[in-house]
Design a protein around this motif. Structure first.
Motif, PDB file in Angstrom:
ATOM      1  N   GLY A   1       0.786  -1.222   0.000  1.00  0.00           N
ATOM      2  CA  GLY A   1       0.000   0.000   0.000  1.00  0.00           C
ATOM      3  C   GLY A   1       0.818   1.271   0.000  1.00  0.00           C
ATOM      4  N   GLU A   2       2.131   1.154   0.164  1.00  0.00           N
ATOM      5  CA  GLU A   2       2.981   2.348   0.215  1.00  0.00           C
ATOM      6  C   GLU A   2       3.135   2.952  -1.174  1.00  0.00           C
ATOM      7  OE1 GLU A   2       7.541   3.486   1.641  1.00  0.00           O
ATOM      8  OE2 GLU A   2       6.609   1.602   2.290  1.00  0.00           O
ATOM      9  N   LYS A   3       3.146   4.264  -1.240  1.00  0.00           N
ATOM     10  CA  LYS A   3       3.269   4.972  -2.518  1.00  0.00           C
ATOM     11  C   LYS A   3       4.572   4.592  -3.205  1.00  0.00           C
ATOM     12  CE  LYS A   3       3.070   9.650  -4.500  1.00  0.00           C
ATOM     13  NZ  LYS A   3       1.950   9.336  -5.411  1.00  0.00           N
ATOM     14  N   ARG A   4       4.494   4.346  -4.516  1.00  0.00           N
ATOM     15  CA  ARG A   4       5.687   3.969  -5.264  1.00  0.00           C
ATOM     16  C   ARG A   4       6.671   5.128  -5.333  1.00  0.00           C
ATOM     17  NH1 ARG A   4       4.790   2.200 -11.314  1.00  0.00           N
ATOM     18  NH2 ARG A   4       3.706   0.451 -10.321  1.00  0.00           N
ATOM     19  N   ARG A   5       7.938   4.820  -5.062  1.00  0.00           N
ATOM     20  CA  ARG A   5       8.987   5.839  -5.144  1.00  0.00           C
ATOM     21  C   ARG A   5      10.143   5.354  -6.020  1.00  0.00           C
ATOM     22  NH1 ARG A   5       9.276   4.084   0.468  1.00  0.00           N
ATOM     23  NH2 ARG A   5      11.117   2.781   0.805  1.00  0.00           N
ATOM     24  N   PHE A   6       9.828   4.495  -6.966  1.00  0.00           N
ATOM     25  CA  PHE A   6      10.825   3.970  -7.894  1.00  0.00           C
ATOM     26  C   PHE A   6      10.187   3.879  -9.280  1.00  0.00           C
ATOM     27  CE2 PHE A   6       8.585   0.648  -5.659  1.00  0.00           C
ATOM     28  CZ  PHE A   6       8.177  -0.218  -6.649  1.00  0.00           C
ATOM     29  N   ASP A   7      11.012   3.940 -10.312  1.00  0.00           N
ATOM     30  CA  ASP A   7      10.524   3.898 -11.692  1.00  0.00           C
ATOM     31  C   ASP A   7      10.407   2.459 -12.176  1.00  0.00           C
ATOM     32  OD1 ASP A   7      10.398   6.686 -12.011  1.00  0.00           O
ATOM     33  OD2 ASP A   7      12.542   6.780 -12.491  1.00  0.00           O
ATOM     34  N   ILE A   8       9.446   2.245 -13.066  1.00  0.00           N
ATOM     35  CA  ILE A   8       9.327   0.966 -13.766  1.00  0.00           C
ATOM     36  C   ILE A   8       9.246   1.307 -15.252  1.00  0.00           C
ATOM     37  CG2 ILE A   8       7.984  -1.131 -14.097  1.00  0.00           C
ATOM     38  CD1 ILE A   8       7.012  -0.886 -11.254  1.00  0.00           C
ATOM     39  N   LEU A   9      10.347   1.143 -15.958  1.00  0.00           N
ATOM     40  CA  LEU A   9      10.495   1.655 -17.316  1.00  0.00           C
ATOM     41  C   LEU A   9      10.385   0.541 -18.345  1.00  0.00           C
ATOM     42  CD1 LEU A   9      13.565   3.922 -16.507  1.00  0.00           C
ATOM     43  CD2 LEU A   9      11.159   4.621 -16.600  1.00  0.00           C
ATOM     44  N   ASN A  10       9.796   0.865 -19.486  1.00  0.00           N
ATOM     45  CA  ASN A  10       9.700  -0.109 -20.571  1.00  0.00           C
ATOM     46  C   ASN A  10      11.082  -0.593 -20.981  1.00  0.00           C
ATOM     47  OD1 ASN A  10       7.005   1.764 -21.576  1.00  0.00           O
ATOM     48  ND2 ASN A  10       6.801  -0.453 -21.484  1.00  0.00           N
ATOM     49  N   ALA A  11      11.207  -1.904 -21.149  1.00  0.00           N
ATOM     50  CA  ALA A  11      12.440  -2.560 -21.596  1.00  0.00           C
ATOM     51  C   ALA A  11      13.614  -2.323 -20.658  1.00  0.00           C
ATOM     52  CB  ALA A  11      12.798  -2.143 -23.023  1.00  0.00           C
ATOM     53  N   SER A  12      13.337  -1.975 -19.410  1.00  0.00           N
ATOM     54  CA  SER A  12      14.414  -1.788 -18.427  1.00  0.00           C
ATOM     55  C   SER A  12      14.921  -3.130 -17.921  1.00  0.00           C
ATOM     56  CB  SER A  12      13.926  -0.943 -17.253  1.00  0.00           C
ATOM     57  OG  SER A  12      12.831  -1.569 -16.600  1.00  0.00           O
ATOM     58  N   ILE A  13      16.207  -3.146 -17.555  1.00  0.00           N
ATOM     59  CA  ILE A  13      16.836  -4.331 -16.950  1.00  0.00           C
ATOM     60  C   ILE A  13      16.971  -4.073 -15.459  1.00  0.00           C
ATOM     61  CG2 ILE A  13      18.878  -5.819 -16.924  1.00  0.00           C
ATOM     62  CD1 ILE A  13      19.463  -4.820 -19.789  1.00  0.00           C
ATOM     63  N   ASN A  14      16.425  -4.985 -14.668  1.00  0.00           N
ATOM     64  CA  ASN A  14      16.427  -4.860 -13.207  1.00  0.00           C
ATOM     65  C   ASN A  14      17.040  -6.137 -12.639  1.00  0.00           C
ATOM     66  OD1 ASN A  14      14.535  -2.362 -13.144  1.00  0.00           O
ATOM     67  ND2 ASN A  14      13.486  -3.861 -14.438  1.00  0.00           N
ATOM     68  N   ARG A  15      18.088  -5.998 -11.841  1.00  0.00           N
ATOM     69  CA  ARG A  15      18.878  -7.151 -11.419  1.00  0.00           C
ATOM     70  C   ARG A  15      18.613  -7.515  -9.958  1.00  0.00           C
ATOM     71  NH1 ARG A  15      21.760  -4.296 -15.197  1.00  0.00           N
ATOM     72  NH2 ARG A  15      22.766  -5.551 -16.819  1.00  0.00           N
ATOM     73  N   LEU A  16      18.385  -8.817  -9.758  1.00  0.00           N
ATOM     74  CA  LEU A  16      18.198  -9.353  -8.416  1.00  0.00           C
ATOM     75  C   LEU A  16      19.033 -10.619  -8.269  1.00  0.00           C
ATOM     76  CD1 LEU A  16      14.966  -8.657  -9.582  1.00  0.00           C
ATOM     77  CD2 LEU A  16      14.733  -8.536  -7.097  1.00  0.00           C
TER      78      LEU A  16
END
Length: 219
Positions: free
Chosen positions: A173-188
């Motif tokens: 429920g917390e407000k999003r404070r990060f971007d989610i961009l098309n075709a972005s690479i996110n590493r975990l």
């Protein structure tokens, strides 16, 4: 304990992304820019060893993932449970249209109410908590059942939101404070028990596309 590196990727751009329409379960194709982004993504990761490529079954994710799988000589592994959240009656509408036609549902969407189910449309909506459980469960099943060192998973903005929050112990429920961009690479990194965030929102591979777009616009 063996670890698995996960490249979690949002699908390329669609016309509905540009129009700020909620897509959900509706099967919207990539637009021309999204197709270019998919090719740029494939070229960027061509020299990085990937052991497997997974994708949502919706075509905007599949068509982003397929060039990447092909570049590595891999069969694309498609999973329906990697889909975007189902938004019910909101699907196909701009956010402004949702606000006008369904103000209560929009208020719940905007405030991230976790247990509100929006009115049904073509599809029956998922609550945010139901969607989060599906998203995290899908990721865990893939990671638990693989012995690969590095994999790519191509999915949707909502699923990426859930996984970021899960990895960072951030409330749904917390407000999003990060971007989610098309075709972005996110590493975990998956250590066999939990996911750890390494890097988020890498779109350096798209910079030449943005430069080309600006040049064409200026002419």
């Amino acid at each position: 304990m063996q670890t698995t590196e996960v490249l979690l990727i949002r699908h390329g751009e669609t016309d509905w992304n540009k129009e700020n329409r909620l897509q959900g379960y509706l099967d919207i194709p990539l637009n021309a820019e999204g197709q270019r982004q998919a090719q740029a993504l494939s070229l960027c990761l061509a020299k990085i060893k990937l052991d497997a490529v997974f994708s949502s079954d919706l075509q905007r994710a599949r068509d982003t993932a397929q060039p990447l799988a092909a570049a590595h000589g891999l069969r694309l592994d498609v999973h329906a449970d990697l889909r975007e959240r189902c938004y019910g009656v909101m699907e196909g509408l701009r956010r402004s249209e949702v606000a006008e036609r369904y103000p209560q549902a929009f208020a719940a969407l905007d405030s991230r109410e976790p247990d509100v189910r929006y009115p049904p449309g073509v599809n029956v909506a998922e609550t945010l908590n139901e969607f989060s459980a599906r998203a995290i469960g899908a990721m865990r099943r893939i990671l638990t059942n693989t012995k690969h060192r590095r994999i790519a998973i191509v999915s949707h903005g909502g699923l990426l939101d859930c996984i970021y929050r899960h990895a960072e112990s951030m409330a749904m429920g917390e407000k999003r404070r990060f971007d989610i961009l098309n075709a972005s690479i996110n590493r975990l990194i998956w250590n066999g028990v939990q996911m750890k965030l390494v890097d988020w929102g890498d779109v350096r591979h798209l910079e030449h596309l943005n430069a080309t777009t600006l040049d064409e616009t200026d002419r």
